[in-house]
Enzyme design. Structure first.
Site, short mmCIF file in Angstrom:
data_model
loop_
_atom_site.label_atom_id
_atom_site.label_comp_id
_atom_site.label_asym_id
_atom_site.label_seq_id
_atom_site.Cartn_x
_atom_site.Cartn_y
_atom_site.Cartn_z
CD1 TRP A 99 64.99 82.91 56.27
CD2 TRP A 99 65.79 81.54 54.67
NE1 TRP A 99 64.38 81.42 56.27
CE2 TRP A 99 64.85 80.66 55.30
CE3 TRP A 99 66.68 80.91 53.65
CZ2 TRP A 99 64.49 79.29 54.85
CZ3 TRP A 99 66.26 79.81 53.17
CH2 TRP A 99 65.26 78.92 53.62
CG ASP A 166 64.24 87.65 51.88
OD1 ASP A 166 63.13 87.64 51.68
OD2 ASP A 166 64.87 86.77 52.12
CE LYS A 190 58.22 82.40 54.10
NZ LYS A 190 58.40 81.03 54.09
C1 LIG Z 1 62.83 85.23 54.88
C2 LIG Z 1 62.75 84.32 53.88
N1 LIG Z 1 63.93 84.34 53.00
C3 LIG Z 1 64.16 83.52 51.84
C4 LIG Z 1 63.51 82.31 52.32
C5 LIG Z 1 63.98 81.38 51.01
O1 LIG Z 1 62.43 81.05 50.21
P1 LIG Z 1 62.51 80.08 48.90
O2 LIG Z 1 62.73 78.85 49.49
O3 LIG Z 1 61.58 80.75 47.99
O4 LIG Z 1 64.19 80.23 48.13
C6 LIG Z 1 62.60 82.02 53.07
C7 LIG Z 1 61.77 80.66 53.08
O5 LIG Z 1 61.02 80.58 54.01
C8 LIG Z 1 62.33 83.00 54.06
O6 LIG Z 1 61.41 82.95 54.93
#
Ligand SMILES: Cc1ncc(COP(=O)(O)O)c(C=O)c1O
Length: 355
Positions: A99, A166, A190
């Site tokens: 991520w 994030d 989550k």
């Molecule tokens: C730490 C983290 N950042 C970003 C994301 C991406 O999120 P989204 O699917 O809402 O774009 C996730 C998805 O699991 C994540 O765990």
């Protein structure tokens, strides 16, 4: 048979959230209508959105000068919105996983990116500690919890520049010093709500310092000004988020929740370390309390599929590790009761006895 939900996201929500949301699908706020079919501009829904944003401020002790916004697009949209709104020349990013590296990729579209450190060469099994953040960067970005790898920075770093985080997979799992951050963002799926809404906490005076034109929908100021009602918000996830926030308050707030989280993670890591069949995958000091990753010990590698079936037969759901790590991942989000973690531990012990 009872199911134990260890999915990494979308993932377990409190019974309180699910029951109240289900009831609102039938009849919302005594209106005789489903929440699925009412206007987001009805006074009943505006009250939900306002209360949810106020409760986030209360639970995370958000100081004045910050606003809370609900947006669509997932956390992934924030990978681009953050640099769009904050990156004038250069930004600093810590690369701790998939991520984080996705966020880096987007930031590079907007300016220079200094990746201050990366643990990629070790398949992201640790959080880099030694790095220098260039003082002339517009902001420093990091991912507090690496959902896929099971590492976590459970503290708020001290940096001299603007800081963006994030917190998709560990928001509300511990108290946070919001005053250290300029933007915190988190996909809801989550620790908050079903997928579809993203929570952003933004320091208002961090905005307005880039020269580029920002499309209206991607400009945080649009959504702050319109109190998250510039366009149609994800009504149902926002309603569910409010239920989760109320439940958090009932549990005693994030400090109380953190205590429970630490305990749940500790008993599972203790079992991983004790059980001859299993081992952890990441540096002990960086272990996440949200996503616990483990694999079979080398001499028991061939038992992986057997354990997966054994655990499934005992009601464990969603413990397959991410394909880039393999093995198992048990996600212990806030709504997961300790008894479910104990059920997984029992299952690990019983499987060990058979081998
Ligand atoms: C730490 C983290 N950042 C970003 C994301 C991406 O999120 P989204 O699917 O809402 O774009 C996730 C998805 O699991 C994540 O765990």
């Amino acid at each position: 048979m009872k199911k134990y939900n260890f999915y990494a996201g979308p993932s377990i929500l409190s019974e309180f959230t699910i029951k109240n949301t289900a009831a609102a699908v039938e009849n919302f706020a005594g209106m005789g209508l489903s929440i699925l079919e009412i206007s987001h501009r009805s006074k009943e829904f505006i009250a939900v959105s306002d209360e949810a944003r106020a409760m986030i401020k209360e639970l995370l002790d958000v100081p004045s000068g910050y606003e809370v916004v609900f947006l669509g697009g997932g956390a992934s949209l924030q990978f681009c919105m953050v640099p769009y709104n904050l990156l004038a020349k250069k930004a600093a990013y810590l690369d701790t996983g998939t991520w984080a590296s996705n966020a880096i990729k987007e930031a590079k579209l907007f300016g220079e990116v200094d990746v201050v450190a990366s643990s990629k060469e070790a398949n992201y099994t640790y959080i880099p500690k030694e790095y220098t953040i260039p003082e002339d960067a517009d902001y420093f970005h990091f991912t507090s919890n690496n959902t896929i790898y099971g590492t976590e920075m459970r503290y708020d770093p001290d940096v001299k520049l603007r800081m963006v985080c994030d917190m998709s997979s560990d928001i509300f799992s511990r108290p946070v010093d919001v005053s250290k951050y300029d933007i915190i963002y988190a996909g809801a799926q989550k620790n908050l709500a079903p997928a579809g809404v993203t929570l952003i906490i933004v320091r208002e005076d961090a905005l307005g310092h880039v020269a580029r034109a920002i499309p209206t929908m991607l400009d945080y100021r649009t959504h702050i000004k319109k109190e998250s009602m510039f366009n149609t918000p994800p009504v149902l996830p926002v309603y569910a988020a409010l239920q989760t926030l109320k439940w958090y308050k009932e549990q005693g707030g994030v400090k109380a929740i953190e205590k429970i989280n630490l305990d749940k993670a500790a008993i599972l890591y203790d079992e991983i370390d004790r059980n001859k069949l299993f081992k952890g995958t990441v540096a002990v000091e960086d272990r996440s309390i949200m996503n616990v990753c483990f694999i079979m010990n080398d001499e028991y590698k061939e038992l992986e599929a057997d354990f997966a079936s054994f655990a499934a037969a005992a009601g464990m759901v969603g413990i397959k590790g991410h394909r880039s790590v393999g093995g198992f991942r048990a996600s212990l989000y806030n709504a997961m009761p300790k008894s479910s973690v104990e059920a997984l531990i029992t299952c690990m012990k019983e499987f060990e006895k058979r081998h």
